[in-house]
Design a protein around this motif. Structure first.
Motif, PDB file in Angstrom:
ATOM      1  N   ILE A  10       0.854  -1.188   0.000  1.00  0.00           N
ATOM      2  CA  ILE A  10       0.000   0.000   0.000  1.00  0.00           C
ATOM      3  C   ILE A  10       0.889   1.236   0.000  1.00  0.00           C
ATOM      4  N   SER A  11       0.607   2.178  -0.880  1.00  0.00           N
ATOM      5  CA  SER A  11       1.304   3.458  -0.882  1.00  0.00           C
ATOM      6  C   SER A  11       0.443   4.475  -0.167  1.00  0.00           C
ATOM      7  N   TYR A  12       1.074   5.537   0.286  1.00  0.00           N
ATOM      8  CA  TYR A  12       0.378   6.528   1.088  1.00  0.00           C
ATOM      9  C   TYR A  12      -0.827   7.108   0.358  1.00  0.00           C
ATOM     10  N   SER A  13      -1.909   7.178   1.078  1.00  0.00           N
ATOM     11  CA  SER A  13      -3.109   7.896   0.651  1.00  0.00           C
ATOM     12  C   SER A  13      -3.802   8.343   1.926  1.00  0.00           C
ATOM     13  N   GLY A  14      -4.801   9.150   1.801  1.00  0.00           N
ATOM     14  CA  GLY A  14      -5.517   9.634   2.971  1.00  0.00           C
ATOM     15  C   GLY A  14      -6.274   8.536   3.701  1.00  0.00           C
ATOM     16  N   VAL A  16      -5.048   5.243   4.043  1.00  0.00           N
ATOM     17  CA  VAL A  16      -4.148   4.096   4.171  1.00  0.00           C
ATOM     18  C   VAL A  16      -4.438   3.253   5.409  1.00  0.00           C
ATOM     19  N   ALA A  17      -4.665   3.859   6.548  1.00  0.00           N
ATOM     20  CA  ALA A  17      -4.940   3.085   7.763  1.00  0.00           C
ATOM     21  C   ALA A  17      -6.280   2.364   7.638  1.00  0.00           C
ATOM     22  N   ALA A  18      -7.269   3.034   7.079  1.00  0.00           N
ATOM     23  CA  ALA A  18      -8.580   2.406   6.882  1.00  0.00           C
ATOM     24  C   ALA A  18      -8.468   1.239   5.899  1.00  0.00           C
ATOM     25  N   ASP A  19      -7.683   1.413   4.847  1.00  0.00           N
ATOM     26  CA  ASP A  19      -7.486   0.327   3.880  1.00  0.00           C
ATOM     27  C   ASP A  19      -6.826  -0.877   4.550  1.00  0.00           C
ATOM     28  N   ALA A  20      -5.821  -0.633   5.373  1.00  0.00           N
ATOM     29  CA  ALA A  20      -5.129  -1.720   6.075  1.00  0.00           C
ATOM     30  C   ALA A  20      -6.065  -2.418   7.057  1.00  0.00           C
ATOM     31  N   ARG A  21      -6.908  -1.649   7.740  1.00  0.00           N
ATOM     32  CA  ARG A  21      -7.878  -2.267   8.655  1.00  0.00           C
ATOM     33  C   ARG A  21      -8.864  -3.146   7.888  1.00  0.00           C
ATOM     34  N   ASP A  42     -10.417  -7.151  17.243  1.00  0.00           N
ATOM     35  CA  ASP A  42     -10.249  -5.707  17.453  1.00  0.00           C
ATOM     36  C   ASP A  42      -8.807  -5.370  17.820  1.00  0.00           C
ATOM     37  N   THR A  43      -8.175  -6.227  18.608  1.00  0.00           N
ATOM     38  CA  THR A  43      -6.786  -5.996  19.006  1.00  0.00           C
ATOM     39  C   THR A  43      -5.854  -6.113  17.811  1.00  0.00           C
ATOM     40  N   VAL A  44      -6.055  -7.129  16.978  1.00  0.00           N
ATOM     41  CA  VAL A  44      -5.227  -7.281  15.780  1.00  0.00           C
ATOM     42  C   VAL A  44      -5.388  -6.068  14.876  1.00  0.00           C
ATOM     43  N   VAL A  45      -6.611  -5.633  14.663  1.00  0.00           N
ATOM     44  CA  VAL A  45      -6.870  -4.471  13.807  1.00  0.00           C
ATOM     45  C   VAL A  45      -6.204  -3.218  14.370  1.00  0.00           C
ATOM     46  N   LEU A  46      -6.264  -3.034  15.690  1.00  0.00           N
ATOM     47  CA  LEU A  46      -5.615  -1.879  16.319  1.00  0.00           C
ATOM     48  C   LEU A  46      -4.109  -1.919  16.116  1.00  0.00           C
ATOM     49  N   VAL A  47      -3.494  -3.074  16.299  1.00  0.00           N
ATOM     50  CA  VAL A  47      -2.047  -3.195  16.110  1.00  0.00           C
ATOM     51  C   VAL A  47      -1.676  -2.932  14.655  1.00  0.00           C
ATOM     52  N   VAL A  48      -2.436  -3.467  13.722  1.00  0.00           N
ATOM     53  CA  VAL A  48      -2.188  -3.186  12.307  1.00  0.00           C
ATOM     54  C   VAL A  48      -2.257  -1.685  12.052  1.00  0.00           C
ATOM     55  N   SER A  49      -3.275  -1.036  12.568  1.00  0.00           N
ATOM     56  CA  SER A  49      -3.428   0.401  12.372  1.00  0.00           C
ATOM     57  C   SER A  49      -2.224   1.171  12.908  1.00  0.00           C
ATOM     58  N   GLU A  50      -1.758   0.797  14.085  1.00  0.00           N
ATOM     59  CA  GLU A  50      -0.600   1.477  14.679  1.00  0.00           C
ATOM     60  C   GLU A  50       0.666   1.241  13.859  1.00  0.00           C
ATOM     61  N   LEU A  51       0.916  -0.008  13.461  1.00  0.00           N
ATOM     62  CA  LEU A  51       2.136  -0.306  12.706  1.00  0.00           C
ATOM     63  C   LEU A  51       2.116   0.336  11.327  1.00  0.00           C
ATOM     64  N   VAL A  52       0.956   0.363  10.701  1.00  0.00           N
ATOM     65  CA  VAL A  52       0.831   1.004   9.391  1.00  0.00           C
ATOM     66  C   VAL A  52       1.021   2.512   9.519  1.00  0.00           C
ATOM     67  N   HIS A  58       7.093   7.227   9.562  1.00  0.00           N
ATOM     68  CA  HIS A  58       8.532   7.103   9.797  1.00  0.00           C
ATOM     69  C   HIS A  58       9.250   6.182   8.816  1.00  0.00           C
ATOM     70  N   GLY A  59       8.504   5.492   7.947  1.00  0.00           N
ATOM     71  CA  GLY A  59       9.127   4.461   7.122  1.00  0.00           C
ATOM     72  C   GLY A  59       9.129   4.715   5.638  1.00  0.00           C
ATOM     73  N   GLY A  60       8.849   5.922   5.200  1.00  0.00           N
ATOM     74  CA  GLY A  60       8.937   6.229   3.787  1.00  0.00           C
ATOM     75  C   GLY A  60       7.622   6.204   3.035  1.00  0.00           C
ATOM     76  N   GLY A  61       6.526   5.820   3.701  1.00  0.00           N
ATOM     77  CA  GLY A  61       5.205   5.929   3.095  1.00  0.00           C
ATOM     78  C   GLY A  61       4.721   4.703   2.352  1.00  0.00           C
ATOM     79  N   THR A  62       5.612   3.939   1.721  1.00  0.00           N
ATOM     80  CA  THR A  62       5.206   2.714   1.049  1.00  0.00           C
ATOM     81  C   THR A  62       5.590   1.546   1.937  1.00  0.00           C
ATOM     82  N   PHE A  63       4.678   0.613   2.088  1.00  0.00           N
ATOM     83  CA  PHE A  63       4.953  -0.523   2.960  1.00  0.00           C
ATOM     84  C   PHE A  63       4.190  -1.731   2.448  1.00  0.00           C
ATOM     85  N   THR A  64       4.565  -2.882   2.952  1.00  0.00           N
ATOM     86  CA  THR A  64       3.831  -4.110   2.689  1.00  0.00           C
ATOM     87  C   THR A  64       3.317  -4.627   4.012  1.00  0.00           C
ATOM     88  N   LEU A  65       2.049  -4.922   4.068  1.00  0.00           N
ATOM     89  CA  LEU A  65       1.415  -5.524   5.229  1.00  0.00           C
ATOM     90  C   LEU A  65       1.261  -7.004   4.938  1.00  0.00           C
TER      91      LEU A  65
END
Length: 130
Positions: A10-14, A16-21, A42-52, A58-65
């Motif tokens: 996923i690349s940065y968009s407004g 991105v956290a919702a997409d990852a969730r 809910d806990t897994v989704v929260l952790v994903v949201s935080e890491l994303v 801090h990680g350059g905006g593009t990441f792989t989940l």
């Protein structure tokens, strides 16, 4: 146990956290033996949201989940482009500068790890109970 893995770059968009969730909820819905209970999901989704969010900030905006079923749990891995390691810091209670996510991930996860990737970047992993 059948291993189920989902991966999304996923690349940065407004949104991105919702997409990852959304990707995470769809992954968790496919786990059936045993199914992930609502609180654990809910806990897994929260952790994903935080890491994303951390990968974007801090990680350059593009990441792989990457989400993987593991014995008794779910492994969340976020690969980003920065070699800077996450660090614990005192949360900013007044200025909005953050500092809450990484300690929260440590509190919620069974285990966490950060490993450098060959060349550049890192992978942040958290294993959570299901």
């Amino acid at each position: 146990m059948t291993t189920i893995t989902a991966s999304a770059t996923i690349s940065y968009s407004g949104t991105v956290a919702a997409d990852a969730r959304e990707v995470t909820r769809a992954f968790l819905d496919r786990l059936t033996t045993p199914a992930v209970d609502d609180d654990a999901a809910d806990t897994v989704v929260l952790v994903v949201s935080e890491l994303v969010t951390n990968a974007v900030r801090h990680g350059g905006g593009t990441f792989t989940l990457e989400l993987t079923e593991c014995p008794g749990g779910v492994e969340v891995a976020v690969h980003d482009l920065s070699s800077a390691m996450p660090r614990m810091r005192t949360p900013d209670l007044n200025g909005g500068a953050g500092g809450f996510g990484w300690p929260m991930v440590h509190q919620l996860a069974r285990t966490t790890s950060v490993t450098p990737r060959p060349g550049h970047g890192k992978t942040v992993r958290a294993v959570l109970d299901r």
